[in-house]
Design a protein around this motif. Structure first.
Motif, PDB file in Angstrom:
ATOM      1  N   ARG B 121      -8.694   8.304   3.260  1.00  0.00           N
ATOM      2  CA  ARG B 121      -7.467   8.905   2.727  1.00  0.00           C
ATOM      3  C   ARG B 121      -6.924   8.032   1.597  1.00  0.00           C
ATOM      4  O   ARG B 121      -7.101   6.822   1.601  1.00  0.00           O
ATOM      5  CB  ARG B 121      -6.394   9.004   3.824  1.00  0.00           C
ATOM      6  N   ARG B 122      -6.213   8.687   0.671  1.00  0.00           N
ATOM      7  CA  ARG B 122      -5.596   7.923  -0.410  1.00  0.00           C
ATOM      8  C   ARG B 122      -4.383   7.167   0.119  1.00  0.00           C
ATOM      9  O   ARG B 122      -3.755   7.571   1.103  1.00  0.00           O
ATOM     10  CB  ARG B 122      -5.160   8.863  -1.532  1.00  0.00           C
ATOM     11  N   VAL B 123      -4.056   6.062  -0.569  1.00  0.00           N
ATOM     12  CA  VAL B 123      -2.929   5.230  -0.175  1.00  0.00           C
ATOM     13  C   VAL B 123      -1.627   6.033  -0.164  1.00  0.00           C
ATOM     14  O   VAL B 123      -0.783   5.868   0.722  1.00  0.00           O
ATOM     15  CB  VAL B 123      -2.860   4.028  -1.140  1.00  0.00           C
ATOM     16  N   GLY B 124      -1.487   6.952  -1.117  1.00  0.00           N
ATOM     17  CA  GLY B 124      -0.290   7.789  -1.175  1.00  0.00           C
ATOM     18  C   GLY B 124      -0.140   8.644   0.072  1.00  0.00           C
ATOM     19  O   GLY B 124       0.959   8.786   0.616  1.00  0.00           O
ATOM     20  N   ASP B 125      -1.259   9.189   0.563  1.00  0.00           N
ATOM     21  CA  ASP B 125      -1.222  10.011   1.785  1.00  0.00           C
ATOM     22  C   ASP B 125      -0.738   9.198   2.970  1.00  0.00           C
ATOM     23  O   ASP B 125      -0.009   9.691   3.832  1.00  0.00           O
ATOM     24  CB  ASP B 125      -2.627  10.563   2.097  1.00  0.00           C
ATOM     25  N   PHE B 126      -1.170   7.933   3.015  1.00  0.00           N
ATOM     26  CA  PHE B 126      -0.762   7.034   4.101  1.00  0.00           C
ATOM     27  C   PHE B 126       0.764   6.903   4.123  1.00  0.00           C
ATOM     28  O   PHE B 126       1.385   6.912   5.184  1.00  0.00           O
ATOM     29  CB  PHE B 126      -1.437   5.672   3.890  1.00  0.00           C
ATOM     30  N   LEU B 127       1.364   6.805   2.939  1.00  0.00           N
ATOM     31  CA  LEU B 127       2.814   6.635   2.869  1.00  0.00           C
ATOM     32  C   LEU B 127       3.530   7.944   3.185  1.00  0.00           C
ATOM     33  O   LEU B 127       4.550   7.956   3.875  1.00  0.00           O
ATOM     34  CB  LEU B 127       3.217   6.125   1.478  1.00  0.00           C
ATOM     35  N   VAL B 128       2.980   9.074   2.699  1.00  0.00           N
ATOM     36  CA  VAL B 128       3.600  10.377   2.946  1.00  0.00           C
ATOM     37  C   VAL B 128       3.577  10.704   4.440  1.00  0.00           C
ATOM     38  O   VAL B 128       4.532  11.231   5.001  1.00  0.00           O
ATOM     39  CB  VAL B 128       2.879  11.465   2.117  1.00  0.00           C
ATOM     40  N   ARG B 134       6.514  12.165  -2.171  1.00  0.00           N
ATOM     41  CA  ARG B 134       5.544  11.722  -3.183  1.00  0.00           C
ATOM     42  C   ARG B 134       6.172  10.708  -4.145  1.00  0.00           C
ATOM     43  O   ARG B 134       5.586   9.673  -4.444  1.00  0.00           O
ATOM     44  CB  ARG B 134       5.028  12.918  -3.983  1.00  0.00           C
ATOM     45  N   ALA B 135       7.367  11.030  -4.646  1.00  0.00           N
ATOM     46  CA  ALA B 135       8.018  10.122  -5.601  1.00  0.00           C
ATOM     47  C   ALA B 135       8.415   8.830  -4.901  1.00  0.00           C
ATOM     48  O   ALA B 135       8.282   7.725  -5.448  1.00  0.00           O
ATOM     49  CB  ALA B 135       9.240  10.798  -6.200  1.00  0.00           C
ATOM     50  N   GLU B 136       8.848   8.974  -3.648  1.00  0.00           N
ATOM     51  CA  GLU B 136       9.280   7.809  -2.888  1.00  0.00           C
ATOM     52  C   GLU B 136       8.105   6.861  -2.641  1.00  0.00           C
ATOM     53  O   GLU B 136       8.271   5.642  -2.625  1.00  0.00           O
ATOM     54  CB  GLU B 136       9.842   8.287  -1.548  1.00  0.00           C
ATOM     55  N   ALA B 137       6.916   7.442  -2.444  1.00  0.00           N
ATOM     56  CA  ALA B 137       5.723   6.628  -2.203  1.00  0.00           C
ATOM     57  C   ALA B 137       5.484   5.681  -3.375  1.00  0.00           C
ATOM     58  O   ALA B 137       5.183   4.499  -3.190  1.00  0.00           O
ATOM     59  CB  ALA B 137       4.510   7.515  -1.972  1.00  0.00           C
ATOM     60  N   VAL B 138       5.642   6.203  -4.587  1.00  0.00           N
ATOM     61  CA  VAL B 138       5.464   5.360  -5.780  1.00  0.00           C
ATOM     62  C   VAL B 138       6.527   4.265  -5.814  1.00  0.00           C
ATOM     63  O   VAL B 138       6.230   3.096  -6.070  1.00  0.00           O
ATOM     64  CB  VAL B 138       5.529   6.222  -7.060  1.00  0.00           C
ATOM     65  N   GLN B 150       1.812   4.060  -9.912  1.00  0.00           N
ATOM     66  CA  GLN B 150       1.410   5.458 -10.186  1.00  0.00           C
ATOM     67  C   GLN B 150      -0.081   5.650  -9.932  1.00  0.00           C
ATOM     68  O   GLN B 150      -0.512   6.667  -9.412  1.00  0.00           O
ATOM     69  CB  GLN B 150       1.698   5.812 -11.651  1.00  0.00           C
ATOM     70  N   ARG B 151      -0.852   4.632 -10.332  1.00  0.00           N
ATOM     71  CA  ARG B 151      -2.304   4.710 -10.169  1.00  0.00           C
ATOM     72  C   ARG B 151      -2.695   4.391  -8.726  1.00  0.00           C
ATOM     73  O   ARG B 151      -3.594   4.999  -8.165  1.00  0.00           O
ATOM     74  CB  ARG B 151      -2.960   3.716 -11.130  1.00  0.00           C
ATOM     75  N   ARG B 152      -1.968   3.428  -8.130  1.00  0.00           N
ATOM     76  CA  ARG B 152      -2.328   2.965  -6.787  1.00  0.00           C
ATOM     77  C   ARG B 152      -2.230   4.081  -5.749  1.00  0.00           C
ATOM     78  O   ARG B 152      -3.017   4.127  -4.815  1.00  0.00           O
ATOM     79  CB  ARG B 152      -1.419   1.802  -6.363  1.00  0.00           C
ATOM     80  N   VAL B 153      -1.220   4.975  -5.864  1.00  0.00           N
ATOM     81  CA  VAL B 153      -1.067   6.012  -4.837  1.00  0.00           C
ATOM     82  C   VAL B 153      -2.297   6.911  -4.765  1.00  0.00           C
ATOM     83  O   VAL B 153      -2.560   7.527  -3.741  1.00  0.00           O
ATOM     84  CB  VAL B 153       0.185   6.903  -5.055  1.00  0.00           C
ATOM     85  N   ARG B 154      -3.056   6.971  -5.871  1.00  0.00           N
ATOM     86  CA  ARG B 154      -4.236   7.835  -5.857  1.00  0.00           C
ATOM     87  C   ARG B 154      -5.495   7.088  -5.447  1.00  0.00           C
ATOM     88  O   ARG B 154      -6.568   7.674  -5.358  1.00  0.00           O
ATOM     89  CB  ARG B 154      -4.427   8.473  -7.248  1.00  0.00           C
ATOM     90  N   GLN B 155      -5.374   5.764  -5.217  1.00  0.00           N
ATOM     91  CA  GLN B 155      -6.561   4.982  -4.862  1.00  0.00           C
ATOM     92  C   GLN B 155      -6.798   4.994  -3.357  1.00  0.00           C
ATOM     93  O   GLN B 155      -5.909   5.301  -2.569  1.00  0.00           O
ATOM     94  CB  GLN B 155      -6.390   3.537  -5.337  1.00  0.00           C
ATOM     95  N   ARG B 156      -8.022   4.638  -2.986  1.00  0.00           N
ATOM     96  CA  ARG B 156      -8.383   4.515  -1.572  1.00  0.00           C
ATOM     97  C   ARG B 156      -8.496   3.031  -1.220  1.00  0.00           C
ATOM     98  O   ARG B 156      -8.656   2.187  -2.103  1.00  0.00           O
ATOM     99  CB  ARG B 156      -9.694   5.243  -1.305  1.00  0.00           C
ATOM    100  N   ILE B 170       2.787  -2.826   4.452  1.00  0.00           N
ATOM    101  CA  ILE B 170       4.212  -3.141   4.557  1.00  0.00           C
ATOM    102  C   ILE B 170       5.042  -1.999   3.961  1.00  0.00           C
ATOM    103  O   ILE B 170       6.064  -1.595   4.528  1.00  0.00           O
ATOM    104  CB  ILE B 170       4.518  -4.491   3.871  1.00  0.00           C
ATOM    105  N   ALA B 171       4.579  -1.439   2.836  1.00  0.00           N
ATOM    106  CA  ALA B 171       5.269  -0.287   2.251  1.00  0.00           C
ATOM    107  C   ALA B 171       5.287   0.866   3.250  1.00  0.00           C
ATOM    108  O   ALA B 171       6.305   1.548   3.405  1.00  0.00           O
ATOM    109  CB  ALA B 171       4.570   0.139   0.955  1.00  0.00           C
TER     110      ALA B 171
END
Lengths: 269, 363
Positions: B121-128, B134-138, B150-156, B170-171
């Motif tokens: 899963r992408r890092v952004g999905d982990f936060l969501v 989505r904006a809060e994740a960034v 912005q780029r990190r949320v789409r990374q694995r 931690i985030a």
């Protein structure tokens, strides 16, 4: 005759990366260790310290650079012939971070030592002596690695290395996984063994305080390069290199504030 | 020795402040098949905005204590005592209320971030997944100091280093806006420079959000340098609870002193390491008296039958040793040994004679 026991001259190793790139794990690493000396190699993950240790024992073949023990060059590949191979093994022995994966799970402590002694044509009776030297008792002598605690396994790994009667012992993060009370016991044991047998130590660690206690001289590595070298007490008390200073400032002590060290700008390597 | 007393807030470590965020009282945890309790009468408190360290060697029960704050116990465990978070008893919670407690108030960060993240899963999905938009994740990734969020949320996970991933975890822990963060060896596997970054970040978050932090580590020097108060655990018991500065300058329990003298330091003068003999006890070891007696250089025959209990110290801390100098008028231990020579007890000596303070300063 050379006064150096171990001479490593411009050791370099580059690994290919997937996608066509490459990663230089060690670049022109040069150092010497006197007979009975103790050299520390410190650095963070990716600094190349483990690559250097593995090149010393022959687990990694350097791209170029030479290693010599007592003035005799170590060939990059193991020699043919039993006698030459045994002689090579008696030059340098290694102790790893996790002895659980480097000890044969089927052998008891005594059997493990007897195997090494027999291979090197030494009396198998010395096994008991070696166990005693590293502080393992009769109960541990008949135990297999899974029945030993982490500290006891590391003692056995050290005894196994000593069974070969090496000139140099390379320890790669050998106390990193141990509880502090056990770590102190192993460090004391290493100091005793060094005093008794005159074996030289190459001590690879990320822990500056441990290196301060074990070694006389130190190399500080960063991204494959040696950034600072010198007497351990001098380097850790008044470092010249900004990276060494950053490493030291990151070690927690009384009155320490992590924000002071966080993101201290460093010059690019 | 007034400098050994708590500096500003005189709230004693032994008596929990009324507004404690986490309050564990007499928590005892038994496992079937274990010869002794995994946790034995553990009491600790964490106040809002306080950094409390829990120190001990492997098997001392420090992680088990932290997980108890989440109502997370080993299978088959029988717990007694009390674990209160913000006034709510955690031990009795079940079903939806337990899930709500674990999801909202308390967050746990482990040593290995890769074990906490789904590699596909992408890092952004982990936060969501943890309640962030989505904006809060960034924003969260930016707040934990990750460059280019912005780029990190789409990374694995495999695209990032261990230090970066620990920031992501931690985030994720902060996404649910917890009031208590349990950091279980959260920085132990990281490089020292990365550890300093993460600890600086946690300190900022504490200041901004009033986050309470229970900081579990095997590194006594780190605990004393980073936290307000320290609990030292041994064999499932709290053997000493002190302010961090008191722990450095006048450790009361022989085990704490042993840990300090066997931890290598970077000081100018090289003091020889004095290892604690023996090894940390396992769950099959039982103790009729003090659990440290076999490894203790100062043990006397009475220790073998003395059942450990916290002895209040004059500075507000407590130590579970028969031979510490108790606070006058409070639970005198061993009236029979009251006339022991003061020189026998280094801690008592330090208290009596300020000039000797350097002698026990292992920092």
């Amino acid at each position: 005759m050379t006064p150096h026991l171990l001479e490593a001259d411009s050791l370099s190793k580059t690994y290919p990366l997937p996608g066509g790139g490459s990663h230089q794990a060690a670049a022109d690493v040069t150092f010497t260790v006197p007979p009975g000396g103790a050299l520390g190699i410190v650095g963070e993950s990716g600094s190349g310290k483990t690559t250097v240790a593995r090149m010393l024992v022959g687990l990694v073949r350097p791209d170029h650079g030479t290693i010599a023990v007592a003035g005799r060059a170590r060939e990059p590949r193991p020699p043919r012939g039993r006698a030459a191979r045994l002689a090579r093994a008696r030059e340098i022995q290694m102790v790893f971070q996790d002895p659980y994966v480097s000890l044969d799970p089927r052998l008891t402590a005594t059997q493990c030592l007897r195997t090494a002694l027999r291979l090197h044509d030494r009396g198998e009776a010395e096994a008991a002596e070696l166990l005693d030297r590293v502080g393992l008792g009769p109960r541990e002598a008949d135990a297999r690695p899974r029945d030993l605690s982490g500290g006891q396994r590391q003692r056995l790994a050290i005894a196994r290395a000593l069974a070969v009667d090496p000139r140099i012992l390379v320890l790669d993060e050998a106390v990193a996984a141990l509880d502090v009370s056990i770590q102190a016991q192993i460090l004391q044991l290493l100091a005793e063994i060094r005093a008794e047998t005159g074996v030289a130590l190459v001590f690879v660690s990320h822990d500056l305080a441990v290196v301060r206690h074990v070694t006389d001289e130190v190399l500080v590595m960063r991204r494959g390069k040696v950034v600072e070298r010198g007497a351990t007490a001098r380097v850790l008390a008044s470092p010249d290199d900004p990276y060494t200073r950053l490493l030291l400032a990151s070690v927690p002590t009384e009155g320490w504030d992590p924000t002071d060290t966080a993101r201290t700008p460093l010059p690019p390597p | 020795m007034s400098e050994n007393r708590p500096r500003s807030t005189p709230a004693p470590a032994a008596a929990p402040p009324a507004e404690a965020l986490l309050e564990i009282v007499d928590l005892t945890l038994r496992l079937p098949g274990a010869a002794r309790p995994v946790l034995d009468s553990v009491s600790l408190t964490v106040a809002p905005g306080e950094v409390v360290a829990l120190v001990g060697e492997s098997g001392s029960g420090k992680s088990t204590t932290a997980k108890a704050a989440l109502g997370l116990f080993p299978a088959g465990a029988v717990a007694s005592g009390s674990v209160r978070f913000d006034g709510t008893e955690v031990l009795g919670l079940t079903g939806e209320r337990l899930r709500a407690h674990r999801a909202d108030g308390v967050a746990l960060v482990h040593q290995d971030p890769r074990a906490a993240l789904n590699p596909v899963r992408r890092v952004g999905d982990f936060l969501v997944e943890r309640g962030a938009g989505r904006a809060e994740a960034v924003e969260l990734l930016a707040s934990v100091g990750l460059p280019d969020p912005q780029r990190r949320v789409r990374q694995r996970p495999h695209e990032m280093s261990g230090g970066m991933l620990q920031r992501v975890v931690i985030a994720g822990a902060l996404a649910a806006r917890p009031r208590l963060l349990l950091a279980d060896e959260a920085t132990s596997a990281l490089d020292v420079t990365t550890q300093a970054d993460i600890l600086a970040l946690l300190r900022t978050l504490r200041a901004e959000h009033g986050l309470g932090l229970l900081f579990i580590t095997h590194d006594l020097h780190l605990a004393a340098a980073y936290s307000d108060r320290v609990y030292v655990m041994y064999a499932g018991r709290v053997v000493e609870s002190r302010t961090a500065s008191a722990l450095f300058t006048a450790p009361a329990h022989p085990y704490t002193r042993g840990l300090l003298t066997c931890s290598p330091t970077l000081g100018d003068t090289l003091t020889p390491l004095r290892p604690i003999p023996g090894r940390p006890p396992s769950l099959s070891d039982t103790f009729p008296g003090c659990p440290f007696v076999e490894r203790c250089a100062e043990a006397e025959p009475t220790c073998e039958t003395w059942s450990p209990r916290p002895v209040p110290l004059p500075d507000g801390g407590a130590a579970a040793c028969a031979f510490v100098n108790a606070e006058p008028g409070l639970s005198p231990v061993f009236t029979a040994v009251g006339n022991r020579p003061a020189g026998r007890d280094r801690w008592a000596q330090t208290q009596a004679d300020g000039a000797d303070a350097d002698e026990v300063n292992h920092a």
